[in-house]
Design a protein around this motif. Structure first.
Motif, PDB file in Angstrom:
ATOM      1  N   GLU A  87       0.844  -1.196   0.000  1.00 22.69           N
ATOM      2  CA  GLU A  87       0.000   0.000   0.000  1.00 22.69           C
ATOM      3  C   GLU A  87       0.880   1.248   0.000  1.00 22.69           C
ATOM      4  OE1 GLU A  87      -3.511   2.071   2.695  1.00 22.69           O
ATOM      5  OE2 GLU A  87      -1.677   1.380   3.603  1.00 22.69           O
TER       6      GLU A  87
ATOM      7  N   HIS B  24     -15.891  20.126  12.168  1.00 23.72           N
ATOM      8  CA  HIS B  24     -14.543  20.091  11.583  1.00 23.72           C
ATOM      9  C   HIS B  24     -14.047  21.521  11.322  1.00 23.72           C
ATOM     10  CE1 HIS B  24     -12.808  16.158  10.674  1.00 23.72           C
ATOM     11  NE2 HIS B  24     -13.979  15.678  10.276  1.00 23.72           N
ATOM     12  N   VAL B  50      -6.770  10.427   6.185  1.00 22.15           N
ATOM     13  CA  VAL B  50      -7.859  10.302   5.222  1.00 22.15           C
ATOM     14  C   VAL B  50      -9.185  10.267   5.970  1.00 22.15           C
ATOM     15  CG1 VAL B  50      -8.809   8.947   3.336  1.00 22.15           C
ATOM     16  CG2 VAL B  50      -6.351   9.067   3.646  1.00 22.15           C
ATOM     17  N   GLY B  51     -10.026  11.218   5.698  1.00 26.45           N
ATOM     18  CA  GLY B  51     -11.320  11.392   6.346  1.00 26.45           C
ATOM     19  C   GLY B  51     -11.867  12.714   5.855  1.00 26.45           C
ATOM     20  N   HIS B  69      -4.478   6.273   4.716  1.00 31.42           N
ATOM     21  CA  HIS B  69      -5.463   6.156   5.789  1.00 31.42           C
ATOM     22  C   HIS B  69      -4.869   5.442   7.013  1.00 31.42           C
ATOM     23  CE1 HIS B  69      -9.246   5.812   7.756  1.00 31.42           C
ATOM     24  NE2 HIS B  69      -9.545   4.592   7.369  1.00 31.42           N
ATOM     25  N   ASP B  94     -11.451   9.550  13.873  1.00 30.08           N
ATOM     26  CA  ASP B  94     -11.442   8.409  14.801  1.00 30.08           C
ATOM     27  C   ASP B  94     -11.305   7.073  14.068  1.00 30.08           C
ATOM     28  OD1 ASP B  94     -13.891   9.233  13.836  1.00 30.08           O
ATOM     29  OD2 ASP B  94     -15.035   8.594  15.573  1.00 30.08           O
ATOM     30  N   ASP B  96      -9.557   6.804  11.309  1.00 28.74           N
ATOM     31  CA  ASP B  96      -8.164   6.884  10.883  1.00 28.74           C
ATOM     32  C   ASP B  96      -7.199   6.566  12.034  1.00 28.74           C
ATOM     33  OD1 ASP B  96      -6.602   8.117   8.428  1.00 28.74           O
ATOM     34  OD2 ASP B  96      -5.653   8.953  10.218  1.00 28.74           O
ATOM     35  N   ILE B 100      -7.767   1.794  12.097  1.00 29.62           N
ATOM     36  CA  ILE B 100      -6.722   1.294  11.188  1.00 29.62           C
ATOM     37  C   ILE B 100      -5.328   1.788  11.572  1.00 29.62           C
ATOM     38  CG2 ILE B 100      -6.986   3.144   9.466  1.00 29.62           C
ATOM     39  CD1 ILE B 100      -6.755   0.969   7.299  1.00 29.62           C
ATOM     40  N   GLY B 126     -17.094   9.397   9.005  1.00 33.63           N
ATOM     41  CA  GLY B 126     -17.854  10.426   8.305  1.00 33.63           C
ATOM     42  C   GLY B 126     -17.731  10.306   6.792  1.00 33.63           C
ATOM     43  N   MET B 127     -16.504  10.308   6.324  1.00 35.83           N
ATOM     44  CA  MET B 127     -16.270  10.433   4.886  1.00 35.83           C
ATOM     45  C   MET B 127     -16.860   9.275   4.086  1.00 35.83           C
ATOM     46  SD  MET B 127     -12.748  10.905   2.812  1.00 35.83           S
ATOM     47  CE  MET B 127     -12.599  12.390   1.840  1.00 35.83           C
ATOM     48  N   THR B 128     -16.853   8.081   4.677  1.00 40.82           N
ATOM     49  CA  THR B 128     -17.336   6.923   3.920  1.00 40.82           C
ATOM     50  C   THR B 128     -18.835   6.699   4.090  1.00 40.82           C
ATOM     51  OG1 THR B 128     -16.432   5.656   5.748  1.00 40.82           O
ATOM     52  CG2 THR B 128     -15.213   5.589   3.682  1.00 40.82           C
TER      53      THR B 128
HETATM   54  C1  TPP Z   1      -6.822   1.364   3.463  1.00 45.89           C
HETATM   55  C2  TPP Z   1      -8.066   2.158   3.393  1.00 45.89           C
HETATM   56  N1  TPP Z   1      -9.204   1.638   3.910  1.00 45.89           N
HETATM   57  C3  TPP Z   1     -10.346   2.357   3.839  1.00 45.89           C
HETATM   58  C4  TPP Z   1     -10.377   3.598   3.281  1.00 45.89           C
HETATM   59  C5  TPP Z   1     -11.694   4.336   3.166  1.00 45.89           C
HETATM   60  N2  TPP Z   1     -11.818   5.463   4.081  1.00 45.89           N
HETATM   61  C6  TPP Z   1     -11.701   6.736   3.665  1.00 45.89           C
HETATM   62  S1  TPP Z   1     -11.905   7.847   4.899  1.00 45.89           S
HETATM   63  C7  TPP Z   1     -12.220   6.636   6.012  1.00 45.89           C
HETATM   64  C8  TPP Z   1     -12.526   6.927   7.438  1.00 45.89           C
HETATM   65  C9  TPP Z   1     -13.087   8.222   7.739  1.00 45.89           C
HETATM   66  O1  TPP Z   1     -13.466   8.245   9.081  1.00 45.89           O
HETATM   67  P1  TPP Z   1     -12.710   9.074  10.153  1.00 45.89           P
HETATM   68  O2  TPP Z   1     -11.269   8.774  10.172  1.00 45.89           O
HETATM   69  O3  TPP Z   1     -13.407   8.894  11.439  1.00 45.89           O
HETATM   70  O4  TPP Z   1     -12.818  10.587   9.640  1.00 45.89           O
HETATM   71  P2  TPP Z   1     -14.139  11.494   9.500  1.00 45.89           P
HETATM   72  O5  TPP Z   1     -14.477  11.464   8.059  1.00 45.89           O
HETATM   73  O6  TPP Z   1     -15.182  10.895  10.371  1.00 45.89           O
HETATM   74  O7  TPP Z   1     -13.698  12.819   9.969  1.00 45.89           O
HETATM   75  C10 TPP Z   1     -12.165   5.380   5.402  1.00 45.89           C
HETATM   76  C11 TPP Z   1     -12.410   4.110   6.104  1.00 45.89           C
HETATM   77  C12 TPP Z   1      -9.168   4.107   2.760  1.00 45.89           C
HETATM   78  N3  TPP Z   1      -9.088   5.312   2.189  1.00 45.89           N
HETATM   79  N4  TPP Z   1      -8.036   3.368   2.833  1.00 45.89           N
END
Ligand code: TPP
Ligand code: SF4
Ligand code: MG
Lengths: 350, 250
Positions: A87, B24, B50-51, B69, B94, B96, B100, B126-128
């Motif tokens: 990745e 945010h 990533v979020g 991410h 959260d 992120d 993971i 949030g983002m997904t």
């Molecule tokens: C390896 C990988 N798995 C899944 C994703 C999809 N993904 C994009 S943003 C995200 C999580 C967003 O949630 P968070 O970190 O809580 O941020 P928020 O949008 O809630 O502020 C995920 C799972 C990705 N980009 N890369």
């Protein structure tokens, strides 16, 4: 220019230091442990940073951060660790960040085994990570080439702003040989203007791989592809040994090429005009050179320490009308020259 | 005439893209104010998770690096080791940071990497599109916990600020919210403190910010703020969990 007697792994690590490596992140895995062990001792002496990471996932991302700051970065691992880094390698490619990744291959799939293997040819040359990109891959076959090619890998990584890989087997890595330390005074690295240095007012730098607007991503991917095309023109490395008059050409990379050379010599002594072709750059693959040979020679015998991976590239390049034999050894026991000689003979008699 | 309020200088003249009522934007603003406060705009280097916060570089005039991410703190480790003179902060959600990227987070904290972390806890991905996060509260309905989170099945919400405070490498760990003027003042102080710690070289600084996500909570903006107060704060208590002083490291 110092003359040294070094293990392949030491030679590679020393080459990295001479190439001005400034950041290395490692994680223990056999059989590459002597590389981080050497660098943990030597790198701090030349002002470099050594970090032992919590995982391969973390270390490839540490490289991403340090590389964005414009210094030369590297990691080494063995097969399962390389899988975990895919990745990150994809992100490095997408973000156009230079880094050097060394894979001292072991057996897979899974935990596999720790003996000499060439099972990761496909992973290294056909992507591994997601997306549309190519990583240049170099396959050394001696301690000297461990030194020379790690330097080459750093140069190519910087020139094309891409991750680059050294793909090597444990025999080359552990074998002790004479090495000419060509750059014992070190190599000066050009300043990278695109990297994070000290920011000037109004000059914001953004390094990323996310492109959501319009056809930005399409343009970006074509740009990556053009870099690959340029590599195909400029960075191909190979060796053709006694191929000019050969009635049969043995093809292999890394240690198989090393053993193959002895087998070719044996065959010549015994009256068979054999030759050896070895790709040194696996990406870009020496396609034109191989194609040229195929106009002069009918018979090719591909040898690999796997069940047949590079042989597919040879078939693709040389074509179906040629006689392409394959001898695979998916075990830790490398063939010896006599064994390869017998395979050559057997192939010709068929 | 005395200026009593203005847009932070480090922010560009661009409108945020966040949903109405999303906090945010407020988190961005208090970070921006702290950067202005120390005059470190050109020293700052943002590592962005990533979020929904991924476009931070569109709004902040600071050098920015996008991390894969979850890998923000591994990336930040590389950056800080390469350029110790830069002020490095990560901006992570959260999903992120606490799912993971948990290993990278805990180990960077434990190594005492001298970076600052702004952790936006909105109990959801949030983002997904609103899936269950490790911080999702018991009983909370999300798109992947349609019957409500149940501890026998999904375990308990994870408390990051408390967890990280137990690690020796951590210089500062706090949890704040943005629902009342007092909370906002405390949040501003905590964010400043985090930068202060890094400037003084004291080690890892961590600020967890409880934040609303009206869109994925299916709520009106004000109801979402009320939820932070009435449901989140009781489970995620506000406060400073660790604060190292210069004398502690001398
Ligand atoms: C390896 C990988 N798995 C899944 C994703 C999809 N993904 C994009 S943003 C995200 C999580 C967003 O949630 P968070 O970190 O809580 O941020 P928020 O949008 O809630 O502020 C995920 C799972 C990705 N980009 N890369
Ligand atoms: S989805 Fe939620 S976190 Fe993302 S911008 Fe909208 S309200 Fe904010
Ligand atoms: Mg979230």
């Amino acid at each position: 220019m110092e003359k040294l007697f070094l293990r392949g792994s030491e030679s590679l690590a020393l080459g990295a230091i001479d190439a001005s490596l400034k950041f290395y992140a490692g994680y223990p895995i056999t059989p590459q442990n002597d590389i981080p062990e050497f660098l943990s001792k030597e790198l701090p002496k030349v002002g470099g940073k050594f970090v032992q990471a919590e995982s391969e996932v973390a270390k490839i991302n540490m490289l991403l951060g340090a590389s964005a700051c414009g210094i030369r970065v590297m990691t080494s691992s063995s097969s399962p660790g390389i899988s975990l880094m895919q990745e990150g390698i994809s992100y490095l490619a997408g973000s156009e960040l230079p880094a050097v990744i060394v894979n001292v291959m072991r057996w897979g799939p899974g935990l596999g085994g720790i003996g000499a293997s060439q099972g990761d040819y496909h992973q290294a040359t056909k992507g591994g990570g997601h997306g549309d990109y190519f990583v240049p891959v170099f396959a050394p076959y001696s301690a000297q080439e461990m030194y020379d090619l790690i330097i080459k890998a750093f140069d190519v990584a910087d020139e094309y702003r891409t991750p680059a890989m050294i793909l090597v087997d444990v025999m080359i890595s552990l074998m002790k040989e004479k090495v000419l330390r060509r750059y014992d005074k070190g190599i000066k690295v050009k300043e990278k203007k695109w990297a994070f240095g000290s920011k000037k007012e109004g000059d914001q730098k953004i390094i990323k791989s996310l492109y959501l607007k319009g056809n930005d991503l399409e343009r970006h991917n074509w740009k990556l592809y053009e870099k690959y095309q340029k590599m195909c023109q400029k960075e191909v490395l190979y060796e053709a040994y006694l191929c000019d008059d050969a009635e049969i050409i043995l093809i292999g990379f890394g240690m198989i090429a090393r053993i193959g050379k002895s087998a070719v010599d044996l065959a010549r002594e015994r009256g068979i005009k054999a030759g050896l072709f070895r790709p040194i750059s696996l990406i870009p693959f020496p396609e034109r050179e191989l194609e040229n040979l195929s106009t002069k020679c009918e018979n090719f015998l591909v040898v690999e320490m796997n069940t047949g991976q590079m042989v597919h590239d040879i078939k693709r390049v040389v074509g179906k009308d040629h006689n392409i034999g394959f001898y695979g050894k998916p075990s830790s026991y490398a063939p010896n020259p006599e064994e390869l000689y017998l395979k050559i003979k057997e192939y010709l008699e068929k | 005439m005395k200026v009593v309020y203005k847009k932070p200088e480090v922010l560009k003249n661009i409108n945020f893209h966040f949903c109405p009522g999303c906090q945010h934007g407020l988190v961005h603003k208090i970070i921006a104010e702290a950067i202005d406060n120390f005059g470190i705009k050109d020293r700052c280097l943002a590592v962005i998770g990533v979020g929904c916060g991924v476009f931070l570089y569109d709004y902040f005039d600071v050098d920015s690096l996008e991390a894969p991410h979850g890998r923000g703190l591994a990336v930040a480790t590389g950056v800080k080791r390469a350029r110790p003179e830069r002020i490095v902060f990560t901006y992570q959600g959260d999903g992120d940071l606490a799912a993971i990227g948990l290993a990278e987070t805990v180990h960077a904290a434990n190594r005492g990497e001298n970076v600052s972390v702004f952790f936006v806890n909105n109990t959801i991905y949030g983002m997904t599109g609103g899936q269950m996060a490790p911080t999702t509260l018991l009983g909370q309905i999300t798109t992947t916990s349609p019957y409500g989170r149940e501890f026998q099945r999904e375990g308990y919400p994870i408390r990051m600020a408390e967890m990280l405070a137990t690690l020796e490498g951590v210089a500062f760990s706090a949890r704040v919210a943005l629902c009342t003027p007092k909370q906002l003042m405390d949040a501003k102080k905590a964010v400043k403190k985090a930068f202060q710690m890094q400037i003084e070289g004291l080690g890892f600084s961590f600020v967890e910010i409880l934040s609303s996500c009206p869109t994925n909570w299916n709520m009106q903006s004000l109801d979402a703020i009320k939820r932070v107060e009435e449901e989140m704060i009781p489970f995620f208590p506000l406060g400073i969990y660790k604060e190292r002083r210069v004398s502690d490291v001398l």
